[in-house]
Design a protein around this motif. Structure first.
Motif, PDB file in Angstrom:
ATOM      1  N   PHE A 151       1.329  -2.594  -0.615  1.00  0.00           N
ATOM      2  CA  PHE A 151      -0.103  -2.787  -0.556  1.00  0.00           C
ATOM      3  C   PHE A 151      -0.790  -1.381  -0.822  1.00  0.00           C
ATOM      4  O   PHE A 151      -0.246  -0.450  -0.588  1.00  0.00           O
ATOM      5  CB  PHE A 151      -0.175  -2.808   1.028  1.00  0.00           C
ATOM      6  N   VAL A 152      -1.836  -1.692  -1.678  1.00  0.00           N
ATOM      7  CA  VAL A 152      -2.685  -0.509  -2.138  1.00  0.00           C
ATOM      8  C   VAL A 152      -4.061  -0.762  -1.909  1.00  0.00           C
ATOM      9  O   VAL A 152      -4.362  -2.023  -2.434  1.00  0.00           O
ATOM     10  CB  VAL A 152      -2.444  -0.212  -3.580  1.00  0.00           C
ATOM     11  N   ASN A 153      -4.683  -0.057  -1.252  1.00  0.00           N
ATOM     12  CA  ASN A 153      -6.281  -0.194  -1.096  1.00  0.00           C
ATOM     13  C   ASN A 153      -6.978   0.920  -1.974  1.00  0.00           C
ATOM     14  O   ASN A 153      -6.892   2.130  -1.663  1.00  0.00           O
ATOM     15  CB  ASN A 153      -6.633  -0.085   0.219  1.00  0.00           C
ATOM     16  N   LYS A 154      -7.210   0.645  -3.132  1.00  0.00           N
ATOM     17  CA  LYS A 154      -7.762   1.849  -3.949  1.00  0.00           C
ATOM     18  C   LYS A 154      -9.217   2.466  -3.634  1.00  0.00           C
ATOM     19  O   LYS A 154      -9.644   3.491  -4.233  1.00  0.00           O
ATOM     20  CB  LYS A 154      -8.117   1.214  -5.658  1.00  0.00           C
ATOM     21  N   SER A 155      -9.721   1.807  -2.730  1.00  0.00           N
ATOM     22  CA  SER A 155     -11.186   2.402  -2.098  1.00  0.00           C
ATOM     23  C   SER A 155     -10.681   3.236  -1.137  1.00  0.00           C
ATOM     24  O   SER A 155     -11.762   3.978  -0.686  1.00  0.00           O
ATOM     25  CB  SER A 155     -12.016   1.324  -2.018  1.00  0.00           C
ATOM     26  N   SER A 156      -9.536   3.501  -0.534  1.00  0.00           N
ATOM     27  CA  SER A 156      -9.139   4.265   0.690  1.00  0.00           C
ATOM     28  C   SER A 156      -9.013   5.548   0.164  1.00  0.00           C
ATOM     29  O   SER A 156      -8.782   6.024  -1.138  1.00  0.00           O
ATOM     30  CB  SER A 156      -7.983   3.729   1.288  1.00  0.00           C
ATOM     31  N   LYS A 157      -9.230   6.658   0.992  1.00  0.00           N
ATOM     32  CA  LYS A 157      -9.120   7.985   0.789  1.00  0.00           C
ATOM     33  C   LYS A 157      -7.894   8.443   0.573  1.00  0.00           C
ATOM     34  O   LYS A 157      -7.411   9.358   0.203  1.00  0.00           O
ATOM     35  CB  LYS A 157      -9.890   8.841   1.914  1.00  0.00           C
ATOM     36  N   THR A 158      -7.000   7.755   1.447  1.00  0.00           N
ATOM     37  CA  THR A 158      -5.491   8.120   1.348  1.00  0.00           C
ATOM     38  C   THR A 158      -4.614   7.737  -0.071  1.00  0.00           C
ATOM     39  O   THR A 158      -5.077   7.040  -0.850  1.00  0.00           O
ATOM     40  CB  THR A 158      -4.779   7.107   2.371  1.00  0.00           C
ATOM     41  N   PRO A 159      -4.149   8.980  -0.579  1.00  0.00           N
ATOM     42  CA  PRO A 159      -3.681   9.011  -1.957  1.00  0.00           C
ATOM     43  C   PRO A 159      -2.713   7.642  -2.052  1.00  0.00           C
ATOM     44  O   PRO A 159      -1.988   7.257  -1.173  1.00  0.00           O
ATOM     45  CB  PRO A 159      -2.541  10.030  -1.878  1.00  0.00           C
ATOM     46  N   ILE A 160      -2.813   7.082  -3.254  1.00  0.00           N
ATOM     47  CA  ILE A 160      -2.154   5.676  -3.652  1.00  0.00           C
ATOM     48  C   ILE A 160      -0.790   5.942  -3.218  1.00  0.00           C
ATOM     49  O   ILE A 160       0.139   4.904  -2.867  1.00  0.00           O
ATOM     50  CB  ILE A 160      -2.297   5.390  -5.043  1.00  0.00           C
ATOM     51  N   TYR A 161      -0.031   7.165  -3.703  1.00  0.00           N
ATOM     52  CA  TYR A 161       1.386   7.326  -3.659  1.00  0.00           C
ATOM     53  C   TYR A 161       1.881   7.170  -2.280  1.00  0.00           C
ATOM     54  O   TYR A 161       2.789   6.495  -1.854  1.00  0.00           O
ATOM     55  CB  TYR A 161       1.842   8.443  -4.435  1.00  0.00           C
ATOM     56  N   GLN A 162       1.064   7.746  -1.075  1.00  0.00           N
ATOM     57  CA  GLN A 162       1.081   7.529   0.239  1.00  0.00           C
ATOM     58  C   GLN A 162       1.334   6.180   0.760  1.00  0.00           C
ATOM     59  O   GLN A 162       1.743   5.797   1.486  1.00  0.00           O
ATOM     60  CB  GLN A 162       0.140   8.497   1.081  1.00  0.00           C
ATOM     61  N   GLN A 163      -0.011   5.367   0.118  1.00  0.00           N
ATOM     62  CA  GLN A 163       0.095   4.224   0.540  1.00  0.00           C
ATOM     63  C   GLN A 163       1.258   3.078   0.271  1.00  0.00           C
ATOM     64  O   GLN A 163       1.939   2.410   0.929  1.00  0.00           O
ATOM     65  CB  GLN A 163      -1.279   3.468  -0.112  1.00  0.00           C
TER      66      GLN A 163
END
Lengths: 242, 246
Positions: B5-17
């Protein structure tokens, strides 16, 4: 010399060479007093530049593992310590057993300390006094300890700790309190950048990681520590009957 | 790969997601031991993200020992439990691993005439013949430790025909089958970075920190009979030790 280097690895060749040579010393394949091949002949043998070999040799010399004698490199490290965990050995004892002179330096002391999240230790200590200390053997950093003390049990300990005395002795002389037992975990871990810089060794070096809980004669927990111990000090022999 | 699951509008870095969603899938048993994870490229294409991000996510998980990346083969989930053993019971490590379901597989039997390390432990000269046996201990499909044994041919004639079951203890073999007067043993304990060949065999990170036991077994006159080197990567073994002040 039987050394294999991995050119695809991210670890620099000089560090790979350093680790391989140190391993040979720990395993006894390179004995103290052995003469190392010259920088140019080893670099020719391994097909790497001689500056990589020089870097590795200098790093080993920095850790007292190699010595330059009449412009030849000689192994000055071997199977030194034969520590047998039969009776209580403090960090100072361990350093003495490796044949080095211990020295302690207190890096940080802070009161009302909050334990960092990345250390998964239960701290049933109430208010915490924290101290980070570095133990040297022959002026080389050997042990890094993060100590957590129950602050209320040791009034004024924050000031006394700065004397750089072994704290088991301070427990006794200043608070008339003696430890009776300890529980220790021993893990083999690769050093992360932060600790590697303190020890001045390559990132990823194998170090012993321990969490130690110490109790006094009244069975109170008087200290929890997290300690990084250099592998030279974790090298010992156990004899048994079959 | 529905568990990613990836939410590109989130502030959390994508690799962490990415790492978090894989961690969750493992803890929810959606992913199990030895399951293969999607390739870097598959994830890049699917989510329209860069290769570096995927690599970063996988390297975080690899450093937590949740996954193993094998070059040229792929990325796999590893949920081998870490064994906690008391230091004084180090001789029972084999037993403890075997209780967990670990079995030993024979990798190699050969006759050698030199060996830098073992020959010096055994006081053998170059040219004298010895059997060299390598074993790996496997949990499901993952190697968790390995052993190398060197046994002189003079003490152990025809060993290659006798040594069939790698789970059978060599001490018993020496005593029962060869009637050797086994009386003492010494065990060198050390903590080392793995050599690249060993880390490849154990499918762990190059230079991973490991425990190494080098055991020499001797007869009544302290004459060395055989040598066993056991290598335990740190990720699978945690030792504990209790001390009492006398």
């Amino acid at each position: 010399m039987n050394i294999t280097l991995d050119r695809r690895s991210k670890t620099p060749l000089s560090q790979q060479l350093e680790i391989d040579l140190r391993l040979k010393m720990i395993r006894g394949e390179l004995q103290p007093g052995a003469v190392m091949p010259s920088e140019s002949s080893l670099s020719a043998e391994l097909g790497i530049s001689s500056s990589e070999v020089i870097k590795a040799y200098e790093a080993l010399a920095n850790g007292n593992h190699l010595t330059l004698k009449n412009s030849t490199w000689v192994v000055s490290f071997g199977k030194v310590s034969r520590i047998i965990f039969e009776k209580f050995t403090s960090l100072v004892d361990i350093i003495k057993l490796t044949g080095s002179t211990p020295k302690i330096k207190t890096l940080t002391v802070s009161k009302d300390y909050k334990t960092p999240k990345d250390i998964s230790v239960e701290m049933p200590l109430g208010k915490i006094l924290f101290a980070r200390r570095l133990y040297y053997g022959n002026d080389k950093p050997m042990v890094l300890v993060d100590c957590y003390f129950p602050q209320d049990l040791f009034p004024g300990f924050d000031v006394i700790l700065k004397s750089d005395e072994p704290y088991y002795e301070l427990f006794k002389s200043k608070f008339n309190l003696e430890f009776s037992r300890s529980e220790r975990t021993i893990e083999a871990l690769n050093l992360k950048k932060r600790e590697a810089e303190i020890f001045d060794v390559p990132v990823g070096s194998a170090y012993s990681y321990s969490i130690v809980k110490t109790y006094d004669t009244l069975n109170r927990l008087i200290e929890v520590n997290v300690c990084w111990l250099m592998p030279d000090a974790m090298h010992f022999t156990i004899e048994q009957d079959e | 790969m529905y568990y990613l699951f990836v939410n590109k509008s989130s502030k959390t870095p994508i690799y962490q997601q990415l790492a978090t969603s894989i961690r969750l899938a493992i803890s929810d048993h959606v992913l199990n031991h030895d399951d293969q994870l999607p390739t870097d490229e598959d994830i890049c294409v699917q989510f329209g993200i860069s290769n570096i991000v995927v690599k970063q996510a996988y390297s975080v998980l690899a450093s937590e020992h949740l996954i193993t990346r094998i070059r040229g083969k792929g990325t796999y989930v590893t949920t081998v439990p870490q064994i906690e053993a008391t230091f004084s019971d180090f001789r029972q490590l084999d037993q403890q691993f075997s209780n967990l379901g670990v079995t030993k597989k024979l990798n190699l039997i050969e006759v050698i005439d030199h060996h830098d390390l073992a020959y010096s432990y055994l006081n053998l000269q170059e040219g004298e013949l010895a059997f060299r046996i390598t074993l790996s201990a496997i949990y499901q499909k993952t190697p968790v430790y390995c052993q190398e044994m060197v046994l002189p041919c003079s003490w152990f004639p025809n060993l290659d025909k006798v040594f069939i079951n790698p789970n059978y203890s060599v001490s018993m073999l020496a005593k029962d089958m060869y009637q050797l007067p086994l009386a003492h043993s010494s065990h060198d304990f050390s903590l080392e970075n793995l050599l690249s060949s060993t880390s490849q065999m154990l499918q762990v990170t190059r230079h991973e920190a490991a425990y190494v036991f080098r055991s020499t077994y001797r007869d009544t006159h302290k004459k060395p009979l055989f040598f066993i080197q056991s290598t335990y990567p740190g990720r699978y073994l945690k030792l504990t030790y209790k001390q009492e002040k006398q």
